[in-house]
Write an enzyme that holds these catalytic residues in place. Structure first.
Site, mmCIF file in Angstrom:
data_model
loop_
_atom_site.group_PDB
_atom_site.id
_atom_site.type_symbol
_atom_site.label_atom_id
_atom_site.label_comp_id
_atom_site.label_asym_id
_atom_site.label_seq_id
_atom_site.Cartn_x
_atom_site.Cartn_y
_atom_site.Cartn_z
ATOM 1 C CE1 TYR A 16 -3.482 2.765 0.821
ATOM 2 C CE2 TYR A 16 -2.088 3.265 2.715
ATOM 3 C CZ TYR A 16 -3.136 3.593 1.876
ATOM 4 O OH TYR A 16 -3.834 4.757 2.089
ATOM 5 C CD GLU A 38 -7.534 7.470 5.748
ATOM 6 O OE1 GLU A 38 -7.520 7.492 6.991
ATOM 7 O OE2 GLU A 38 -6.511 7.282 5.063
ATOM 8 C CD1 TRP A 46 -3.753 2.391 6.097
ATOM 9 C CD2 TRP A 46 -5.913 2.911 6.261
ATOM 10 N NE1 TRP A 46 -4.267 2.508 4.817
ATOM 11 C CE2 TRP A 46 -5.597 2.832 4.897
ATOM 12 C CE3 TRP A 46 -7.228 3.227 6.617
ATOM 13 C CZ2 TRP A 46 -6.523 3.049 3.889
ATOM 14 C CZ3 TRP A 46 -8.150 3.445 5.601
ATOM 15 C CH2 TRP A 46 -7.798 3.352 4.258
#
Length: 186
Positions: A16, A38, A46
């Protein structure tokens, strides 16, 4: 280990970081998808949400704002049983509210992307971080954007989460100096 990638060894997160995080994103629907994701990580890591991304895409029509905006409480009831997403009703309802807000912003500003990028004068801001300890987690711009998004019905997007979004979407370049994937802003 890449210090810029928050010193993680997790392959999902490293991929990522190397392919997506901090690269300027201009597509309105992709920006919507990212901000919706988010909002789901409030109170969670995350990485937890990143590993559930595919399930969220399936659950929310690949984050097509027009379809998501039409979702009802019955749809949310169904999603409370949907595999591999966070089963927090208020967070799931927030994505529907965000889609509705996205459509209003599209009407008011021509595009969601134009609205967001106006906060950085349409150019990524290089945060100039040299080492991990230089990083901050919130600023006045993120605080203002958070308040403005709330006016459009966006939820679970406080200033810290919005700051994280600005970094992830490349409006802020928070890659450390010397990071091999740091974008060029010439």
């Amino acid at each position: 280990m890449n210090e810029c990638a928050f010193s993680t060894k997790d392959e999902t997160y490293l991929e990522y970081h190397d392919k997506f995080w901090g690269q300027p994103l201009y597509d309105s629907k992709e920006l919507f998808k990212l901000i919706a994701l988010e909002s789901q990580h409030a109170g969670l890591s995350w990485l937890t949400i990143l590993k559930k991304k595919d399930a969220y895409e399936e659950a929310f029509y690949n984050f097509d704002p027009e379809k998501v905006a039409q979702m009802t409480s019955k749809d949310i009831d169904r999603l409370m049983e949907f595999p591999n997403i966070v089963h927090n009703r208020k967070k799931l309802e927030a994505i529907v509210s965000q889609a509705q807000g996205y459509l209003k912003i599209e009407q008011d500003y021509n595009s969601f992307s134009d609205f967001l990028w106006s906060y950085v004068n349409n150019k990524p801001i290089d945060m100039g971080y040299k080492k991990p300890s230089d990083r901050i987690t919130v600023d006045e711009r993120a605080t203002k954007l958070s308040k403005d998004l709330k006016k459009y019905g966006f939820k679970f997007l406080g200033p810290v989460t919005v700051f994280s979004f600005l970094e992830a979407a490349g409006l802020y370049d928070s890659h450390l100096e010397g990071c091999p994937v740091k974008p060029s802003h010439a």
